[in-house]
Design a protein around this motif. Sequence first.
Motif, PDB file in Angstrom:
ATOM      1  N   ARG A  83       0.812  -1.210   0.000  1.00 25.79           N
ATOM      2  CA  ARG A  83       0.000   0.000   0.000  1.00 25.79           C
ATOM      3  C   ARG A  83       0.845   1.261   0.000  1.00 25.79           C
ATOM      4  O   ARG A  83       0.324   2.370   0.146  1.00 25.79           O
ATOM      5  CB  ARG A  83      -0.944   0.011   1.203  1.00 25.79           C
ATOM      6  N   ALA A  84       2.159   1.113  -0.123  1.00 22.96           N
ATOM      7  CA  ALA A  84       3.047   2.269  -0.237  1.00 22.96           C
ATOM      8  C   ALA A  84       3.912   2.108  -1.476  1.00 22.96           C
ATOM      9  O   ALA A  84       4.428   1.021  -1.739  1.00 22.96           O
ATOM     10  CB  ALA A  84       3.936   2.396   1.001  1.00 22.96           C
ATOM     11  N   MET A  85       4.055   3.204  -2.218  1.00 17.96           N
ATOM     12  CA  MET A  85       4.890   3.180  -3.411  1.00 17.96           C
ATOM     13  C   MET A  85       5.718   4.458  -3.465  1.00 17.96           C
ATOM     14  O   MET A  85       5.298   5.513  -2.969  1.00 17.96           O
ATOM     15  CB  MET A  85       4.030   3.004  -4.668  1.00 17.96           C
ATOM     16  N   TYR A  86       6.884   4.333  -4.068  1.00 20.54           N
ATOM     17  CA  TYR A  86       7.880   5.389  -3.996  1.00 20.54           C
ATOM     18  C   TYR A  86       8.521   5.621  -5.377  1.00 20.54           C
ATOM     19  O   TYR A  86       8.687   4.676  -6.144  1.00 20.54           O
ATOM     20  CB  TYR A  86       9.010   4.989  -3.034  1.00 20.54           C
ATOM     21  N   TRP A  87       8.935   6.866  -5.606  1.00 25.89           N
ATOM     22  CA  TRP A  87       9.816   7.175  -6.729  1.00 25.89           C
ATOM     23  C   TRP A  87      11.135   7.689  -6.175  1.00 25.89           C
ATOM     24  O   TRP A  87      11.149   8.554  -5.289  1.00 25.89           O
ATOM     25  CB  TRP A  87       9.225   8.252  -7.635  1.00 25.89           C
ATOM     26  N   TYR A  88      12.221   7.126  -6.720  1.00 19.76           N
ATOM     27  CA  TYR A  88      13.565   7.589  -6.406  1.00 19.76           C
ATOM     28  C   TYR A  88      14.255   7.956  -7.717  1.00 19.76           C
ATOM     29  O   TYR A  88      13.978   7.381  -8.764  1.00 19.76           O
ATOM     30  CB  TYR A  88      14.396   6.483  -5.731  1.00 19.76           C
ATOM     31  N   LYS A  89      15.226   8.851  -7.611  1.00 17.39           N
ATOM     32  CA  LYS A  89      16.055   9.225  -8.761  1.00 17.39           C
ATOM     33  C   LYS A  89      17.495   8.842  -8.431  1.00 17.39           C
ATOM     34  O   LYS A  89      17.972   9.103  -7.303  1.00 17.39           O
ATOM     35  CB  LYS A  89      15.967  10.737  -8.981  1.00 17.39           C
ATOM     36  N   GLN A  90      18.199   8.241  -9.401  1.00 18.41           N
ATOM     37  CA  GLN A  90      19.583   7.834  -9.156  1.00 18.41           C
ATOM     38  C   GLN A  90      20.455   8.295 -10.308  1.00 18.41           C
ATOM     39  O   GLN A  90      20.316   7.817 -11.443  1.00 18.41           O
ATOM     40  CB  GLN A  90      19.690   6.311  -8.980  1.00 18.41           C
TER      41      GLN A  90
ATOM     42  N   PRO B 220      23.974   7.359  -4.922  1.00 19.16           N
ATOM     43  CA  PRO B 220      22.882   6.577  -4.322  1.00 19.16           C
ATOM     44  C   PRO B 220      21.518   7.086  -4.776  1.00 19.16           C
ATOM     45  O   PRO B 220      21.397   8.230  -5.233  1.00 19.16           O
ATOM     46  CB  PRO B 220      23.069   6.840  -2.818  1.00 19.16           C
ATOM     47  N   PRO B 221      20.496   6.271  -4.648  1.00 15.08           N
ATOM     48  CA  PRO B 221      19.134   6.735  -4.959  1.00 15.08           C
ATOM     49  C   PRO B 221      18.724   7.864  -4.019  1.00 15.08           C
ATOM     50  O   PRO B 221      19.092   7.884  -2.847  1.00 15.08           O
ATOM     51  CB  PRO B 221      18.275   5.490  -4.717  1.00 15.08           C
ATOM     52  N   GLU B 222      17.931   8.788  -4.557  1.00 18.25           N
ATOM     53  CA  GLU B 222      17.407   9.909  -3.766  1.00 18.25           C
ATOM     54  C   GLU B 222      15.884   9.894  -3.859  1.00 18.25           C
ATOM     55  O   GLU B 222      15.316   9.822  -4.955  1.00 18.25           O
ATOM     56  CB  GLU B 222      17.932  11.243  -4.293  1.00 18.25           C
ATOM     57  N   LEU B 223      15.248  10.009  -2.712  1.00 15.65           N
ATOM     58  CA  LEU B 223      13.793   9.958  -2.645  1.00 15.65           C
ATOM     59  C   LEU B 223      13.167  11.174  -3.334  1.00 15.65           C
ATOM     60  O   LEU B 223      13.609  12.299  -3.142  1.00 15.65           O
ATOM     61  CB  LEU B 223      13.351   9.915  -1.189  1.00 15.65           C
ATOM     62  N   MET B 224      12.121  10.893  -4.136  1.00 17.29           N
ATOM     63  CA  MET B 224      11.372  11.970  -4.775  1.00 17.29           C
ATOM     64  C   MET B 224       9.964  12.080  -4.173  1.00 17.29           C
ATOM     65  O   MET B 224       9.562  13.139  -3.705  1.00 17.29           O
ATOM     66  CB  MET B 224      11.245  11.722  -6.283  1.00 17.29           C
ATOM     67  N   PHE B 225       9.221  10.970  -4.237  1.00 20.42           N
ATOM     68  CA  PHE B 225       7.820  10.984  -3.815  1.00 20.42           C
ATOM     69  C   PHE B 225       7.495   9.702  -3.043  1.00 20.42           C
ATOM     70  O   PHE B 225       8.070   8.656  -3.302  1.00 20.42           O
ATOM     71  CB  PHE B 225       6.864  11.043  -5.021  1.00 20.42           C
ATOM     72  N   VAL B 226       6.535   9.835  -2.114  1.00 19.04           N
ATOM     73  CA  VAL B 226       5.995   8.682  -1.407  1.00 19.04           C
ATOM     74  C   VAL B 226       4.475   8.720  -1.501  1.00 19.04           C
ATOM     75  O   VAL B 226       3.860   9.749  -1.217  1.00 19.04           O
ATOM     76  CB  VAL B 226       6.392   8.675   0.092  1.00 19.04           C
ATOM     77  N   TYR B 227       3.894   7.611  -1.897  1.00 14.22           N
ATOM     78  CA  TYR B 227       2.447   7.449  -1.872  1.00 14.22           C
ATOM     79  C   TYR B 227       2.108   6.408  -0.820  1.00 14.22           C
ATOM     80  O   TYR B 227       2.681   5.325  -0.790  1.00 14.22           O
ATOM     81  CB  TYR B 227       1.908   6.970  -3.226  1.00 14.22           C
ATOM     82  N   SER B 228       1.149   6.779   0.035  1.00 16.18           N
ATOM     83  CA  SER B 228       0.684   5.866   1.054  1.00 16.18           C
ATOM     84  C   SER B 228      -0.825   5.731   0.917  1.00 16.18           C
ATOM     85  O   SER B 228      -1.528   6.741   0.988  1.00 16.18           O
ATOM     86  CB  SER B 228       1.056   6.402   2.441  1.00 16.18           C
ATOM     87  N   TYR B 229      -1.297   4.530   0.697  1.00 13.96           N
ATOM     88  CA  TYR B 229      -2.728   4.277   0.477  1.00 13.96           C
ATOM     89  C   TYR B 229      -3.256   5.192  -0.621  1.00 13.96           C
ATOM     90  O   TYR B 229      -4.295   5.850  -0.464  1.00 13.96           O
ATOM     91  CB  TYR B 229      -3.509   4.421   1.784  1.00 13.96           C
ATOM     92  N   GLU B 230      -2.526   5.257  -1.711  1.00 11.67           N
ATOM     93  CA  GLU B 230      -2.860   6.010  -2.920  1.00 11.67           C
ATOM     94  C   GLU B 230      -2.886   7.524  -2.732  1.00 11.67           C
ATOM     95  O   GLU B 230      -3.331   8.250  -3.638  1.00 11.67           O
ATOM     96  CB  GLU B 230      -4.206   5.548  -3.531  1.00 11.67           C
ATOM     97  N   LYS B 231      -2.402   7.995  -1.607  1.00  7.53           N
ATOM     98  CA  LYS B 231      -2.347   9.435  -1.374  1.00  7.53           C
ATOM     99  C   LYS B 231      -0.887   9.877  -1.308  1.00  7.53           C
ATOM    100  O   LYS B 231      -0.062   9.218  -0.660  1.00  7.53           O
ATOM    101  CB  LYS B 231      -3.066   9.809  -0.091  1.00  7.53           C
ATOM    102  N   LEU B 232      -0.603  11.026  -1.929  1.00  6.75           N
ATOM    103  CA  LEU B 232       0.746  11.545  -1.890  1.00  6.75           C
ATOM    104  C   LEU B 232       1.056  12.041  -0.488  1.00  6.75           C
ATOM    105  O   LEU B 232       0.367  12.923   0.037  1.00  6.75           O
ATOM    106  CB  LEU B 232       0.892  12.692  -2.897  1.00  6.75           C
ATOM    107  N   SER B 233       2.077  11.460   0.127  1.00  2.12           N
ATOM    108  CA  SER B 233       2.389  11.876   1.485  1.00  2.12           C
ATOM    109  C   SER B 233       3.715  12.597   1.594  1.00  2.12           C
ATOM    110  O   SER B 233       3.952  13.331   2.536  1.00  2.12           O
ATOM    111  CB  SER B 233       2.372  10.671   2.441  1.00  2.12           C
TER     112      SER B 233
END
Lengths: 113, 116
Positions: free
Chosen positions: B30-37, B42-55
């Motif tokens: 139920r959580a999905m993420y975008w990272y840029k590398q 190393p990978p760097e966090l861009m976005f986090v979605y939790s239960y289909e909502k951008l958190s």
Amino acid sequence: GESVGLHLPTLSVQEGDNSIINCAYSNSASDYFIWYKQESGKGPQFIIDIRSNMDKRQGQRVTVLLNKTVKHLSLQIAATQPGDSAVYFCADNSGGGADGLTFGKGTHLIIQP
Amino acid sequence: DTEVTQTPKHLVMGMTNKKSLKCEQHMGHRAMYWYKQKAKKPPELMFVYSYEKLSINESVPSRFSPECPNSSLLNLHLHALQPEDSALYLCASSRAAGTGVIYEQYFGPGTRLTVT
């Protein structure tokens, strides 16, 4: 600044020896740590994780040690094989909020025949 | 099965193009993420979605626009990118996020993006 860092960018070991990859972190609030293996052209592959209520966790041929006193994390790989050649990243949850990971710089593990 | 799939594997786009990256998982996460590398970084966090909502949006420029149509899919819409945006874009998923318990994230193989 970066919360999670590695001591050495490259580690060269003989095939069959044990490998130890080290990582330091700076955020005392970090309570989750994870190791990834990334081979060339691939995404990071989960190896093992550990929470701050533990100081040691073992998997298949791998052991992670956590020393919260000195904020140090290590990954031990037993009987290193050619397939272990990769870049190894440690990461933690120091970034805050919603569990995104903050990665260290990475150590390139090279296996000598 | 801990597989996260991403399409396309490679993408070349001009600075005026609009394109989308896609990510899919069928682990019930139920959580999905975008990272840029970037290369050799190393990978760097861009976005986090939790239960289909951008958190979480880690101060990412608006030329990157994420979308989570359902719990299995994650898109990253790209528009008016710059050459410095060329990188490997990684998608990841985990059991949940923002619940007080953190779970391991599983990564896809990434999309290699080149902006010309």
